[in-house]
Design a protein around this motif. Structure first.
Motif, short mmCIF file in Angstrom:
data_model
loop_
_atom_site.label_atom_id
_atom_site.label_comp_id
_atom_site.label_asym_id
_atom_site.label_seq_id
_atom_site.Cartn_x
_atom_site.Cartn_y
_atom_site.Cartn_z
N ASP A 123 0.84 -1.20 0.00
CA ASP A 123 0.00 0.00 0.00
C ASP A 123 0.87 1.26 0.00
O ASP A 123 0.64 2.21 -0.77
N TYR A 124 1.88 1.27 0.87
CA TYR A 124 2.76 2.43 0.96
C TYR A 124 3.58 2.59 -0.32
O TYR A 124 3.73 3.69 -0.85
N LEU A 125 4.09 1.47 -0.83
CA LEU A 125 4.91 1.49 -2.05
C LEU A 125 4.14 2.07 -3.23
O LEU A 125 4.63 2.97 -3.92
N THR A 126 2.93 1.55 -3.45
CA THR A 126 2.16 2.00 -4.62
C THR A 126 1.68 3.43 -4.49
O THR A 126 1.55 4.14 -5.48
N GLU A 127 1.44 3.88 -3.26
CA GLU A 127 0.98 5.24 -3.05
C GLU A 127 2.10 6.26 -3.26
O GLU A 127 1.89 7.35 -3.79
N HIS A 128 3.33 5.90 -2.87
CA HIS A 128 4.42 6.87 -2.87
C HIS A 128 5.39 6.72 -4.02
O HIS A 128 6.12 7.67 -4.35
N PHE A 129 5.43 5.54 -4.67
CA PHE A 129 6.45 5.34 -5.71
C PHE A 129 5.89 4.85 -7.04
O PHE A 129 6.44 5.18 -8.09
N GLY A 130 4.85 4.05 -7.04
CA GLY A 130 4.30 3.55 -8.29
C GLY A 130 3.85 2.11 -8.16
O GLY A 130 3.99 1.48 -7.10
N LYS A 131 3.32 1.57 -9.26
CA LYS A 131 2.66 0.26 -9.20
C LYS A 131 3.38 -0.83 -9.99
O LYS A 131 2.84 -1.91 -10.19
N ALA A 183 16.83 -3.06 -16.53
CA ALA A 183 16.19 -3.17 -17.84
C ALA A 183 14.66 -3.11 -17.74
O ALA A 183 13.99 -2.55 -18.61
N LYS A 184 14.10 -3.70 -16.65
CA LYS A 184 12.64 -3.74 -16.52
C LYS A 184 12.06 -2.43 -16.00
O LYS A 184 10.86 -2.22 -16.07
N ARG A 185 12.89 -1.60 -15.42
CA ARG A 185 12.51 -0.26 -14.96
C ARG A 185 11.29 -0.28 -14.02
O ARG A 185 10.28 0.40 -14.26
N PRO A 186 11.37 -1.01 -12.93
CA PRO A 186 10.24 -0.99 -11.97
C PRO A 186 10.26 0.30 -11.16
O PRO A 186 11.24 1.06 -11.16
N ASP A 187 9.17 0.54 -10.43
CA ASP A 187 9.12 1.69 -9.53
C ASP A 187 9.78 1.38 -8.20
O ASP A 187 10.21 2.28 -7.48
N ALA A 188 9.82 0.07 -7.85
CA ALA A 188 10.44 -0.35 -6.59
C ALA A 188 10.77 -1.83 -6.68
O ALA A 188 10.25 -2.55 -7.54
N VAL A 189 11.64 -2.26 -5.78
CA VAL A 189 12.01 -3.68 -5.69
C VAL A 189 11.44 -4.24 -4.40
O VAL A 189 11.54 -3.62 -3.33
N PHE A 190 10.82 -5.42 -4.49
CA PHE A 190 10.28 -6.10 -3.31
C PHE A 190 11.12 -7.36 -3.11
O PHE A 190 11.12 -8.25 -3.97
N THR A 191 11.86 -7.43 -2.01
CA THR A 191 12.75 -8.56 -1.80
C THR A 191 12.33 -9.45 -0.64
O THR A 191 11.98 -8.95 0.44
N THR A 192 12.38 -10.75 -0.87
CA THR A 192 12.18 -11.76 0.18
C THR A 192 13.43 -12.64 0.26
O THR A 192 13.33 -13.82 0.56
N LEU A 193 14.58 -12.05 -0.01
CA LEU A 193 15.83 -12.75 0.23
C LEU A 193 16.01 -12.96 1.73
O LEU A 193 15.60 -12.11 2.54
N LEU A 215 14.67 4.34 -6.76
CA LEU A 215 14.32 2.93 -6.87
C LEU A 215 14.56 2.26 -5.52
O LEU A 215 15.56 1.60 -5.31
N PRO A 216 13.64 2.41 -4.57
CA PRO A 216 13.85 1.86 -3.23
C PRO A 216 13.60 0.35 -3.18
O PRO A 216 12.88 -0.21 -4.01
N ILE A 217 14.22 -0.28 -2.20
CA ILE A 217 13.99 -1.69 -1.91
C ILE A 217 13.04 -1.77 -0.72
O ILE A 217 13.26 -1.14 0.32
#
Length: 759
Positions: A123-131, A183-193, A215-217
């Motif tokens: 919710d926070y990611l999509t509101e502040h950075f993109g979808k 290359a994919k140019r996302p708005d953010a990275v979601f990591t479960t490493l 480009l926040p993680i």
């Protein structure tokens, strides 16, 4: 009361980075408890980030009388010890965030579930950075299932996962993944490493010039412990979510941090999974002391609906599914390694471990079900979240012989799917299963054919199209399917239709090879390589299959430590005989087969290498079980009749309609192999009587499944409408009627509108 508690944490292994702190937190909670209450002995076992070792250590302690366990950081380790908990009546405090979709009767979950952590992050990611989001995770069950929920949740918000990557435990090189991210140019990275892979990922991110402002993680896992290990500069600017952060400024947390630092040193950082471990350990020990019982049912019942003021705020034990309702926060990592709060729920978020979508249907109404069950001839089974049967119609009891209150195990559920058409209807906290006898299926039209394999089943036809493609290439093939479905026959067909048909087809059952002989059997040996080596040595299966096909059957049973040797041979196309220093090139096409789900073996048990899986799984073919393609039963049965006539001579030339219907309705747990055996038995019995094969010639177990189609039942909507009409005629107000029906006033008004009725 003297109590022994088993602490199952990875003090070595890829996730030791996180679990060492959890172990310290559990020890601190036990020491605090012993200062004022009773004598609790902590028995620490290093599970080495290994699901198999987790189960082994847990069983050894359970046999020795230990009833309480704390730990098992990964979902794979948690799931590995569930059978031990069930067998010995033990409980587990699981203090780690996880993917949800589980509520085990023996587990107390003090970690967050996706709706408390993942969803708020999104919710926070999509509101502040993109979808547009890129997902990167470690290759096991938690990241894969979590990211599946990420895709679902983002889709509801009109967003998308633009890229997805998984790496093995302990993976260290991320430049290829980061290049793909760029290359994919996302708005953010979601990591479960998890574990050791977190550090090189964040470091490589910064070294490649990526900026968290652009480009926040976002991670539900990376917290104070991981940031301290990688260096605060590498984590600064990125985001995490949890109910607890070390930087929370309240009286409870200041006291907790002070106590932790006094015991383990002022430099020790504290993360949410550490706090959740301390909290869960304390709550369980309090429950044991207050009830005077080590029975997990007594302890869990005592803790139900318990409210506690803690360092993260007020937490409430949800009585229905052993999870915690809690406040949740989102933090942005600062240059000092701590988190600055950027969002706070300001209220408790109730756990919804089975939530995937935001819209949920209402709960099934027991009064309507009871009434329907009395007047309808349909078989209805209603299950709770924990898979216990909470309701059965009379017809369901007759057909299944199950009882209300019984746990519907995966084996029982599979048997139901074998015997009936199962129509599931999901509701909040419940699931209704409508059981119908499987309809008559008779063959019509010409079957699809690939080599000597024929099928009328559309799904299997698609799989055979892949097999046809496989025969025209040299790509590795992985065939999956239950025992008896005909995997070896399909391998032969692919080989015979390929350019390698004039070369050898060498089959080896890797699961039956003794561990000490696998290397010599697969790669050969030279004279004198070992005691008993024959004169002149011998070639192995790889060389024997040169210019042909090597069929590796039961690949899922190959020992883990030998899979790396096989992987190298497949990748390099070179082998070395045992006792020899010279490599030999081989030209071999690999087809592997297994009756196991290798992705589950990777995720749950860690018993199969993910890199070998992906090397073999270039072209994947799944053979459906015979119960899922009943349209094939008739032509297979008649094919077997022709085969037996050639082998045994004169015999029955046909099958009665009733016998054929019985064959079609049977679930065939042994698949085609079982069908062949049944037909041969029936052929010999009918041959003695010089008659067509009839039902009496079939085995008793098969005849028991044969049932005639019941009469049509009244649809649920009609029963529901009639029940509402009856109650309205017997009551004076909507409020009274809703109470009798067991539903809310708003639900009753909605039903009246749906059925176009007036109160």
């Amino acid at each position: 009361m003297n109590t022994r508690v088993g602490l199952l944490f990875s003090l070595t292994g890829t996730t030791a980075l996180t679990e060492q702190g959890q172990c310290d937190a559990a020890i601190l909670a036990i020491e605090h408890f012993n200062q004022k209450e009773m004598n609790v002995e902590a028995i620490v076992r290093d599970i080495c980030s290994d699901p198999a070792k987790s189960a082994k250590e847990a069983e050894a302690l359970a046999k020795d009388g230990v009833k309480v366990f704390i730990g098992c950081y990964t979902s794979a380790c948690r799931k590995a010890i569930l059978p031990v908990l069930e067998k010995y009546g033990c409980l587990l405090v699981y203090p780690t965030l996880y993917e949800g979709r589980e509520c085990h009767s023996n587990v107390f979950y003090t970690g967050e579930v996706p709706n408390q952590q993942v969803h708020v992050l999104l919710d926070y990611l999509t509101e502040h950075f993109g979808k547009r989001v890129y997902c990167i995770g470690t290759d096991y069950i938690y990241p894969r299932e979590t990211n599946q929920q990420v895709r679902t949740y983002l889709a509801e918000k009109k967003g998308s996962v633009v890229g997805e990557a998984y790496v093995p435990f302990g993976h260290q090189t991320f430049y290829d993944v980061l290049e793909d991210i760029i290359a994919k140019r996302p708005d953010a990275v979601f990591t479960t490493l998890v574990g050791q892979s977190i550090i090189p990922f964040y470091r490589a991110y910064r070294r490649m010039g990526l900026n968290p402002d652009n480009l926040p993680i976002f991670s539900p896992i990376t917290k104070e412990t991981e940031i301290a290990a990688m260096g605060a500069d590498y984590g600064a600017g990125h985001y995490g979510s949890a109910s607890y952060f070390q930087s929370l400024q309240n009286e409870y947390n200041l006291h907790f941090v002070s106590a932790f630092h006094e015991r383990f040193g002022a430099q020790q950082v504290i993360s949410s999974v550490m706090f959740n471990t301390y909290l869960g350990t304390k709550m369980i020990l309090d429950g044991i002391h207050e009830t005077g019982s080590l029975d997990y049912r007594d302890v869990f019942y005592h803790l139900s609906d318990k409210k506690l003021e803690t360092a993260c705020g007020t937490v409430l034990v949800e009585g229905d599914h052993h999870h915690l309702s809690r406040p949740v926060k989102i933090g942005r990592a600062m240059p000092d390694g701590q988190f600055e709060m950027v969002w706070d729920s300001q209220r408790n978020i109730a756990p919804k471990p089975f939530k995937e979508k935001s819209r949920e249907p209402g709960q099934l109404n027991e009064i309507i079900l009871e009434s329907w069950g009395r007047i309808s001839d349909e078989a209805i089974v209603v299950l709770s979240e924990r898979q216990h049967i909470v309701y059965m119609s009379k017809k369901a009891e007759e057909l299944t012989r199950l009882k209300e209150g019984q746990l519907l195990t995966p084996t029982l559920l599979q048997q139901i799917h074998h015997a009936f058409e199962v129509h599931p209807y999901g509701t909040t906290g419940q699931q209704m299963l409508l059981l119908k006898p499987k309809p008559s299926v008779r063959s019509s039209g010409a079957p699809y054919q690939f080599d000597r394999i024929q099928t009328l089943n559309p799904e299997y036809q698609l799989e055979l199209e892949v097999a046809k493609l496989a025969s025209q290439s040299c790509a590795n093939v992985l065939i999956t399917g239950e025992t008896g479905t005909g995997k070896e026959v399909l391998v032969q067909a692919i080989h015979q239709q390929s350019e390698r048909k004039h070369g050898p087809l060498v089959a080896v059952n890797t699961g039956l090879l003794p561990r000490e002989l696998i290397a010599s059997e697969m790669f050969g040996y030279i004279e004198g390589a070992f005691t008993g080596a024959k004169k002149g040595g011998a070639i192995g299966k790889f060389e024997a299959a040169n210019d042909g096909t090597l069929f590796l059957d039961e690949i899922g049973d190959m020992p883990l430590d030998l899979q790396i040797v096989l992987l190298r041979a497949i990748e390099s196309k070179r082998i070395m005989r045992l006792g020899e220093n010279k490599e030999r090139a081989v030209n071999v096409r690999i087809i592997a087969a297994t009756n196991r789900n290798l992705q589950e073996e990777i995720a749950y048990r860690g018993s199969f290498r993910s890199d070998l899986f992906y090397r073999l799984n270039v072209l994947s073919i799944t053979i459906p079980p015979l119960r899922e393609r009943p349209e094939d039963v008739e032509h297979l049965s008649r094919e077997f009749l022709r085969e037996f006539q050639a082998v045994h001579g004169d015999g029955p030339g046909g099958i009665s309609d009733e016998a054929l219907q019985a064959l079609i309705q049977y679930p065939w747990p042994g698949n085609i192999r079982e069908l062949r055996n049944v037909m041969e038995r029936a052929y010999l019995l009918a041959g003695q009587e010089r008659s067509a094969i009839r039902v009496e010639h079939l085995p008793r177990a098969l005849k028991g499944y044969y049932q005639r189609k019941p009469r049509a039942a009244e649809p649920l909507k009609q029963v529901e409408r009639r029940m509402i009409e009856q109650v309205l005629s017997e009551t004076k107000t909507i409020t009274e009627a809703s109470k009798v029906l067991g539903i809310t006033r708003s639900t009753l008004y909605r039903k009246l509108k749906e059925f176009q009725m007036t109160p």
